[in-house]
Design a protein around this motif. Structure first.
Motif, PDB file in Angstrom:
ATOM      1  N   LEU A  29       0.816  -1.210   0.000  1.00 58.90           N
ATOM      2  CA  LEU A  29       0.000   0.000   0.000  1.00 58.90           C
ATOM      3  C   LEU A  29       0.852   1.263   0.000  1.00 58.90           C
ATOM      4  O   LEU A  29       0.548   2.223  -0.698  1.00 58.90           O
ATOM      5  CB  LEU A  29      -0.925   0.020   1.221  1.00 58.90           C
ATOM      6  N   GLY A  30       1.927   1.258   0.748  1.00 61.58           N
ATOM      7  CA  GLY A  30       2.777   2.432   0.853  1.00 61.58           C
ATOM      8  C   GLY A  30       3.551   2.763  -0.413  1.00 61.58           C
ATOM      9  O   GLY A  30       4.094   3.855  -0.543  1.00 61.58           O
ATOM     10  N   GLU A  31       3.611   1.832  -1.352  1.00 62.49           N
ATOM     11  CA  GLU A  31       4.356   2.059  -2.597  1.00 62.49           C
ATOM     12  C   GLU A  31       3.467   2.347  -3.796  1.00 62.49           C
ATOM     13  O   GLU A  31       3.961   2.656  -4.872  1.00 62.49           O
ATOM     14  CB  GLU A  31       5.224   0.832  -2.898  1.00 62.49           C
ATOM     15  N   ARG A  32       2.170   2.250  -3.620  1.00 62.07           N
ATOM     16  CA  ARG A  32       1.250   2.407  -4.758  1.00 62.07           C
ATOM     17  C   ARG A  32       1.341   3.775  -5.413  1.00 62.07           C
ATOM     18  O   ARG A  32       1.318   3.884  -6.638  1.00 62.07           O
ATOM     19  CB  ARG A  32      -0.185   2.104  -4.340  1.00 62.07           C
ATOM     20  N   ALA A  33       1.463   4.819  -4.616  1.00 58.20           N
ATOM     21  CA  ALA A  33       1.537   6.170  -5.198  1.00 58.20           C
ATOM     22  C   ALA A  33       2.803   6.321  -6.046  1.00 58.20           C
ATOM     23  O   ALA A  33       2.758   6.910  -7.124  1.00 58.20           O
ATOM     24  CB  ALA A  33       1.494   7.231  -4.105  1.00 58.20           C
ATOM     25  N   ALA A  34       3.906   5.767  -5.566  1.00 62.96           N
ATOM     26  CA  ALA A  34       5.162   5.863  -6.314  1.00 62.96           C
ATOM     27  C   ALA A  34       5.079   5.060  -7.614  1.00 62.96           C
ATOM     28  O   ALA A  34       5.582   5.500  -8.655  1.00 62.96           O
ATOM     29  CB  ALA A  34       6.323   5.369  -5.463  1.00 62.96           C
ATOM     30  N   VAL A  35       4.445   3.899  -7.572  1.00 59.87           N
ATOM     31  CA  VAL A  35       4.288   3.080  -8.777  1.00 59.87           C
ATOM     32  C   VAL A  35       3.384   3.809  -9.775  1.00 59.87           C
ATOM     33  O   VAL A  35       3.669   3.846 -10.974  1.00 59.87           O
ATOM     34  CB  VAL A  35       3.738   1.678  -8.435  1.00 59.87           C
ATOM     35  N   PHE A  36       2.312   4.416  -9.277  1.00 65.95           N
ATOM     36  CA  PHE A  36       1.417   5.184 -10.144  1.00 65.95           C
ATOM     37  C   PHE A  36       2.183   6.318 -10.828  1.00 65.95           C
ATOM     38  O   PHE A  36       2.082   6.503 -12.044  1.00 65.95           O
ATOM     39  CB  PHE A  36       0.244   5.753  -9.343  1.00 65.95           C
ATOM     40  N   LYS A  37       2.954   7.045 -10.041  1.00 67.59           N
ATOM     41  CA  LYS A  37       3.722   8.171 -10.601  1.00 67.59           C
ATOM     42  C   LYS A  37       4.708   7.671 -11.656  1.00 67.59           C
ATOM     43  O   LYS A  37       4.839   8.269 -12.723  1.00 67.59           O
ATOM     44  CB  LYS A  37       4.458   8.906  -9.487  1.00 67.59           C
ATOM     45  N   ALA A  38       5.380   6.559 -11.367  1.00 70.91           N
ATOM     46  CA  ALA A  38       6.357   6.009 -12.314  1.00 70.91           C
ATOM     47  C   ALA A  38       5.689   5.572 -13.614  1.00 70.91           C
ATOM     48  O   ALA A  38       6.257   5.727 -14.697  1.00 70.91           O
ATOM     49  CB  ALA A  38       7.097   4.834 -11.675  1.00 70.91           C
ATOM     50  N   MET A  39       4.488   5.038 -13.505  1.00 72.13           N
ATOM     51  CA  MET A  39       3.790   4.524 -14.690  1.00 72.13           C
ATOM     52  C   MET A  39       3.207   5.636 -15.555  1.00 72.13           C
ATOM     53  O   MET A  39       3.016   5.443 -16.757  1.00 72.13           O
ATOM     54  CB  MET A  39       2.680   3.567 -14.251  1.00 72.13           C
ATOM     55  N   THR A  40       2.951   6.782 -14.976  1.00 73.17           N
ATOM     56  CA  THR A  40       2.288   7.852 -15.720  1.00 73.17           C
ATOM     57  C   THR A  40       3.185   9.054 -15.995  1.00 73.17           C
ATOM     58  O   THR A  40       2.747  10.014 -16.630  1.00 73.17           O
ATOM     59  CB  THR A  40       1.035   8.334 -14.953  1.00 73.17           C
ATOM     60  N   CYS A  41       4.426   9.005 -15.563  1.00 71.51           N
ATOM     61  CA  CYS A  41       5.307  10.167 -15.713  1.00 71.51           C
ATOM     62  C   CYS A  41       5.872  10.286 -17.131  1.00 71.51           C
ATOM     63  O   CYS A  41       5.963   9.311 -17.873  1.00 71.51           O
ATOM     64  CB  CYS A  41       6.441  10.125 -14.691  1.00 71.51           C
ATOM     65  N   ASN A  42       6.273  11.488 -17.461  1.00 69.45           N
ATOM     66  CA  ASN A  42       6.842  11.746 -18.785  1.00 69.45           C
ATOM     67  C   ASN A  42       8.130  10.973 -19.016  1.00 69.45           C
ATOM     68  O   ASN A  42       8.439  10.613 -20.150  1.00 69.45           O
ATOM     69  CB  ASN A  42       7.074  13.241 -18.987  1.00 69.45           C
ATOM     70  N   GLN A  43       8.901  10.750 -17.969  1.00 68.23           N
ATOM     71  CA  GLN A  43      10.146   9.994 -18.121  1.00 68.23           C
ATOM     72  C   GLN A  43       9.852   8.590 -18.657  1.00 68.23           C
ATOM     73  O   GLN A  43      10.519   8.120 -19.572  1.00 68.23           O
ATOM     74  CB  GLN A  43      10.886   9.914 -16.794  1.00 68.23           C
ATOM     75  N   PHE A  44       8.846   7.921 -18.090  1.00 66.80           N
ATOM     76  CA  PHE A  44       8.475   6.594 -18.588  1.00 66.80           C
ATOM     77  C   PHE A  44       7.888   6.689 -19.992  1.00 66.80           C
ATOM     78  O   PHE A  44       8.264   5.931 -20.890  1.00 66.80           O
ATOM     79  CB  PHE A  44       7.480   5.905 -17.649  1.00 66.80           C
ATOM     80  N   LEU A  45       6.979   7.623 -20.206  1.00 69.99           N
ATOM     81  CA  LEU A  45       6.334   7.747 -21.516  1.00 69.99           C
ATOM     82  C   LEU A  45       7.334   8.073 -22.619  1.00 69.99           C
ATOM     83  O   LEU A  45       7.139   7.690 -23.771  1.00 69.99           O
ATOM     84  CB  LEU A  45       5.227   8.797 -21.467  1.00 69.99           C
ATOM     85  N   SER A  46       8.426   8.742 -22.266  1.00 72.89           N
ATOM     86  CA  SER A  46       9.428   9.081 -23.276  1.00 72.89           C
ATOM     87  C   SER A  46      10.138   7.833 -23.805  1.00 72.89           C
ATOM     88  O   SER A  46      10.824   7.905 -24.822  1.00 72.89           O
ATOM     89  CB  SER A  46      10.432  10.096 -22.733  1.00 72.89           C
ATOM     90  N   SER A  47       9.958   6.694 -23.157  1.00 78.35           N
ATOM     91  CA  SER A  47      10.483   5.425 -23.678  1.00 78.35           C
ATOM     92  C   SER A  47       9.828   5.073 -25.012  1.00 78.35           C
ATOM     93  O   SER A  47      10.351   4.260 -25.771  1.00 78.35           O
ATOM     94  CB  SER A  47      10.216   4.283 -22.699  1.00 78.35           C
ATOM     95  N   PHE A  48       8.672   5.666 -25.272  1.00 75.85           N
ATOM     96  CA  PHE A  48       7.893   5.354 -26.474  1.00 75.85           C
ATOM     97  C   PHE A  48       7.861   6.496 -27.477  1.00 75.85           C
ATOM     98  O   PHE A  48       7.247   6.382 -28.535  1.00 75.85           O
ATOM     99  CB  PHE A  48       6.457   4.996 -26.076  1.00 75.85           C
ATOM    100  N   GLY A  49       8.468   7.618 -27.141  1.00 76.93           N
ATOM    101  CA  GLY A  49       8.437   8.787 -28.000  1.00 76.93           C
ATOM    102  C   GLY A  49       8.134  10.018 -27.178  1.00 76.93           C
ATOM    103  O   GLY A  49       8.272  10.019 -25.951  1.00 76.93           O
ATOM    104  N   GLN A  50       7.700  11.067 -27.836  1.00 77.14           N
ATOM    105  CA  GLN A  50       7.367  12.310 -27.149  1.00 77.14           C
ATOM    106  C   GLN A  50       6.149  12.051 -26.256  1.00 77.14           C
ATOM    107  O   GLN A  50       5.115  11.573 -26.743  1.00 77.14           O
ATOM    108  CB  GLN A  50       7.101  13.393 -28.193  1.00 77.14           C
ATOM    109  N   PRO A  51       6.238  12.314 -24.940  1.00 74.38           N
ATOM    110  CA  PRO A  51       5.158  11.974 -24.019  1.00 74.38           C
ATOM    111  C   PRO A  51       3.773  12.496 -24.410  1.00 74.38           C
ATOM    112  O   PRO A  51       2.784  11.769 -24.289  1.00 74.38           O
ATOM    113  CB  PRO A  51       5.623  12.568 -22.685  1.00 74.38           C
ATOM    114  N   THR A  52       3.703  13.734 -24.884  1.00 77.77           N
ATOM    115  CA  THR A  52       2.399  14.280 -25.285  1.00 77.77           C
ATOM    116  C   THR A  52       1.818  13.472 -26.438  1.00 77.77           C
ATOM    117  O   THR A  52       0.614  13.220 -26.487  1.00 77.77           O
ATOM    118  CB  THR A  52       2.518  15.767 -25.653  1.00 77.77           C
TER     119      THR A  52
END
Length: 99
Positions: A29-52
């Protein structure tokens, strides 16, 4: 137009991430917010191209084919990479120090 699609895609991604996290019994439970942030952040999305653009693509899938199709799109494209990155801990320091 792209920003509008990205706005929708961001919301759909957030819903997908929250639902996926809730189904994972190995995420404390204490890590869910961090996992959510990691999954939705621009740094992760940039793995696939421009985040927008990535968010806009999700928005287009949602608007043209529906929520289930958007979830399937993210499960097939984004989730495998996220799981792989999550398993592989990052070394300390920044990229310049790791050269």
């Amino acid at each position: 137009m792209k920003r509008t699609k990205a706005w929708v895609g961001d919301a759909v991604l957030a819903l997908f991430a929250r639902e996926w996290i809730l189904r994972q019994t190995d995420i404390p439970l204490g890590e869910r917010a961090a996992v959510f942030k990691a999954m939705t952040c621009n740094q992760f999305l940039s793995s696939f191209g421009q985040p927008t653009q990535v968010e806009a693509d999700i928005g287009v899938v949602y608007e043209t084919r529906g929520l289930q199709a958007a979830f399937e799109y993210m499960e097939e494209r984004l989730l495998p990479v996220f799981k792989k990155q999550r398993r592989k801990p990052k070394p300390p320091g920044n990229w310049k120090q790791r050269r």
